[in-house]
Design an enzyme around this catalytic site. Structure first.
Site, PDB file in Angstrom:
ATOM      1  N   LYS A   1      -8.083   7.716 -19.199  1.00 35.53           N
ATOM      2  CA  LYS A   1      -8.372   8.284 -20.516  1.00 35.53           C
ATOM      3  C   LYS A   1      -7.130   8.243 -21.415  1.00 35.53           C
ATOM      4  O   LYS A   1      -6.683   7.185 -21.747  1.00 35.53           O
ATOM      5  CB  LYS A   1      -8.934   9.707 -20.336  1.00 35.53           C
ATOM      6  CG  LYS A   1      -9.952   9.843 -19.196  1.00 35.53           C
ATOM      7  CD  LYS A   1     -11.257   9.079 -19.428  1.00 35.53           C
ATOM      8  CE  LYS A   1     -12.120   8.935 -18.179  1.00 35.53           C
ATOM      9  NZ  LYS A   1     -12.450  10.173 -17.483  1.00 35.53           N
TER      10      LYS A   1
ATOM     11  N   ASP B   1      -7.219  19.947 -13.654  1.00 33.36           N
ATOM     12  CA  ASP B   1      -7.550  18.616 -14.168  1.00 33.36           C
ATOM     13  C   ASP B   1      -7.161  18.620 -15.646  1.00 33.36           C
ATOM     14  O   ASP B   1      -7.818  19.248 -16.481  1.00 33.36           O
ATOM     15  CB  ASP B   1      -9.049  18.355 -13.975  1.00 33.36           C
ATOM     16  CG  ASP B   1      -9.476  16.968 -14.454  1.00 33.36           C
ATOM     17  OD1 ASP B   1      -8.760  16.377 -15.274  1.00 33.36           O
ATOM     18  OD2 ASP B   1     -10.543  16.498 -14.009  1.00 33.36           O
TER      19      ASP B   1
ATOM     20  N   ARG C   1       0.857  -1.192   0.000  1.00 34.04           N
ATOM     21  CA  ARG C   1       0.000   0.000   0.000  1.00 34.04           C
ATOM     22  C   ARG C   1       0.886   1.232   0.000  1.00 34.04           C
ATOM     23  O   ARG C   1       0.607   2.228  -0.658  1.00 34.04           O
ATOM     24  CB  ARG C   1      -0.946   0.018   1.208  1.00 34.04           C
ATOM     25  CG  ARG C   1      -1.755   1.293   1.275  1.00 34.04           C
ATOM     26  CD  ARG C   1      -2.899   1.364   2.292  1.00 34.04           C
ATOM     27  NE  ARG C   1      -2.928   0.366   3.310  1.00 34.04           N
ATOM     28  CZ  ARG C   1      -2.193   0.405   4.428  1.00 34.04           C
ATOM     29  NH1 ARG C   1      -1.371   1.413   4.667  1.00 34.04           N
ATOM     30  NH2 ARG C   1      -2.268  -0.563   5.319  1.00 34.04           N
TER      31      ARG C   1
HETATM   32  C1  PLP Z   1     -12.921  10.538 -16.190  1.00 30.70           C
HETATM   33  C2  PLP Z   1     -12.576  11.852 -15.631  1.00 30.70           C
HETATM   34  C3  PLP Z   1     -12.324  12.007 -14.255  1.00 30.70           C
HETATM   35  C4  PLP Z   1     -12.475  10.867 -13.277  1.00 30.70           C
HETATM   36  O1  PLP Z   1     -11.533   9.865 -13.473  1.00 30.70           O
HETATM   37  P1  PLP Z   1     -11.788   8.326 -13.088  1.00 30.70           P
HETATM   38  O2  PLP Z   1     -10.497   7.673 -13.467  1.00 30.70           O
HETATM   39  O3  PLP Z   1     -12.959   7.863 -13.901  1.00 30.70           O
HETATM   40  O4  PLP Z   1     -12.074   8.293 -11.636  1.00 30.70           O
HETATM   41  C5  PLP Z   1     -11.974  13.259 -13.802  1.00 30.70           C
HETATM   42  N1  PLP Z   1     -11.871  14.309 -14.631  1.00 30.70           N
HETATM   43  C6  PLP Z   1     -12.116  14.192 -15.955  1.00 30.70           C
HETATM   44  C7  PLP Z   1     -11.987  15.403 -16.822  1.00 30.70           C
HETATM   45  C8  PLP Z   1     -12.473  12.973 -16.509  1.00 30.70           C
HETATM   46  O5  PLP Z   1     -12.738  12.878 -17.810  1.00 30.70           O
END
Ligand code: PLP
Length: 381
Positions: free
Chosen positions: A195, A170, A46
């Site tokens: 992504k 983000d 962990r």
């Molecule tokens: C998918 C996404 C998230 C969340 O990510 P997960 O890996 O699904 O938890 C956060 N911000 C954006 C812009 C996303 O497209």
């Protein structure tokens, strides 16, 4: 080192034991000690795992940061950022943001006394006005989902600096190949590696990158204390995906540019949202802060009907109807009924999210086939 070399080499070394060129998947929960406390830097998985360490160092290099910290998902990474705050603290966030991020701020953290305000970050005066004495964090997402608005990262992170508060960007939609927020003044970068970084729609993982030793220490503390860590196999998959990040994203961007152009000239198509168009309101900022304009394109229909959008979505053969983005395969989605269904209709219409809005995550297929696929689906209306 330039970007394409970093994707393959940064933080990656042949395995010291066997010489394996590819990072091994260290599928272990614990590590042998020769005497109590006498170990090789790894005690319990962990806290540390060698596959994860390589990924974390690689991500730090890709974002021009010092520390990468990985989590079980993008939202688990965001959770670690929000845990920096105390009851009574506030967040000021972009109003056009990922639904899961909005949910975490409002449905989870509000219960613990941490309030979030959502404003249009294209209006810098509104951002300044929204910052109170309690504000500790600016939350930025750009390009936004699904309207593909562009926020001036340097300008808003400048405001955060001036006010003495943290900023987190983000960077999921752009990927580190297109945009590096730390270079533009952000304190923290977040990725849903699910992504573009993973890139093959086969793994869920999240990451933070920062240049600050103090922030990294806190994130490592939460990573271990809370335990939302990714497994070694998932870290391996993301490392493998990253090796072609620049190739995939470049191809997706070129494909998206051609598709946006074709859609613009197609009968039945209403507005096409794509930051590469010179009349897109964020075009100049995108040119300044991004390498290319991204692989996402949104458009609506001249005849703004929900059932017409559903018909288009149901009739594509190469574009797969699914949530998510950033994979090698092209995806098509309908925000009004899928990702943004929980937002009241009047609210979404205000930001241009119409009943017929369709979002494309353009993949790396041959663009002629993608264009043909969209044309035949639109022709069925
Ligand atoms: C998918 C996404 C998230 C969340 O990510 P997960 O890996 O699904 O938890 C956060 N911000 C954006 C812009 C996303 O497209």
């Amino acid at each position: 080192m330039k970007f394409g070399t970093k994707t393959i080499h940064a933080g990656v070394h042949p395995d010291p034991v066997t010489g394996a060129v590819m990072t091994p998947i260290y599928q272990t929960s614990t590590y042998a000690q020769s005497a109590p406390g006498d170990h090789k830097g790894y005690e319990y998985a962990r806290t540390q795992n060698p596959t994860r360490t390589v990924l974390e160092n690689n991500l730090a290099a890709l974002e021009n940061g010092k520390h990468g910290i990985c989590f079980g998902s993008g939202l688990a990474a965001m959770d670690a950022v929000l845990k920096l705050l105390n009851p009574g603290d506030e967040v000021v966030s972009t109003n056009d943001l990922y639904g899961g991020s909005y949910r975490l701020m409002t449905k989870v953290y509000e219960r613990y006394g941490i309030k979030s305000t959502f404003v249009d970050f294209n209006d810098l005066d509104a951002v300044r006005a929204a910052i109170s004495d309690q504000t500790r964090l600016l939350w930025v997402e750009t390009p936004t989902n699904p309207m593909l608005n562009i926020v001036d990262i340097e300008a808003v992170c400048g405001i955060a600096r001036e006010k003495g508060i943290l900023s987190c960007v983000d960077n999921t939609f752009a990927s580190p190949y297109l945009q590096n927020p730390l270079d533009l003044g952000a304190d923290i970068v977040l990725h849903s590696a699910t992504k573009y970084l993973g890139g093959h729609s086969d793994v869920v993982l999240g990451a933070l990158v920062t240049g600050s030793d103090e922030l990294a220490e806190q994130f490592h503390f939460f990573q271990n204390a809370v335990g939302a860590v990714p497994g070694p196999q998932d870290c391996f998959l993301v490392l493998r995906g990253i090796k072609t990040l620049h190739l995939r994203v470049e191809r997706a961007c070129h494909n998206a540019a051609q598709i946006a152009e074709v859609l613009k000239g197609t009968e039945k198509v209403g507005h096409v949202y794509y930051p590469g168009f010179s009349d897109h309101p964020g075009h100049e900022i995108a040119k300044k802060q991004m390498r290319y304009f991204g692989g996402m394109v949104s458009f609506d229909l001249k005849d703004d009907r929900f059932d017409h959008a559903v018909k288009v979505l149901s009739n594509t053969k190469i574009f797969t109807l699914a949530e998510s983005l950033g994979g090698v395969e092209s995806l098509i989605g309908h925000p009004a009924s899928m990702t943004h269904a929980s937002i009241p209709r009047e609210e979404r219409l205000k930001v241009g999210l119409t009943d017929s809005l369709i979002r494309l995550s353009v993949g790396v297929e041959d663009v002629e086939d993608l264009i043909q696929d969209l044309k035949q689906a639109l022709a069925q209306l």
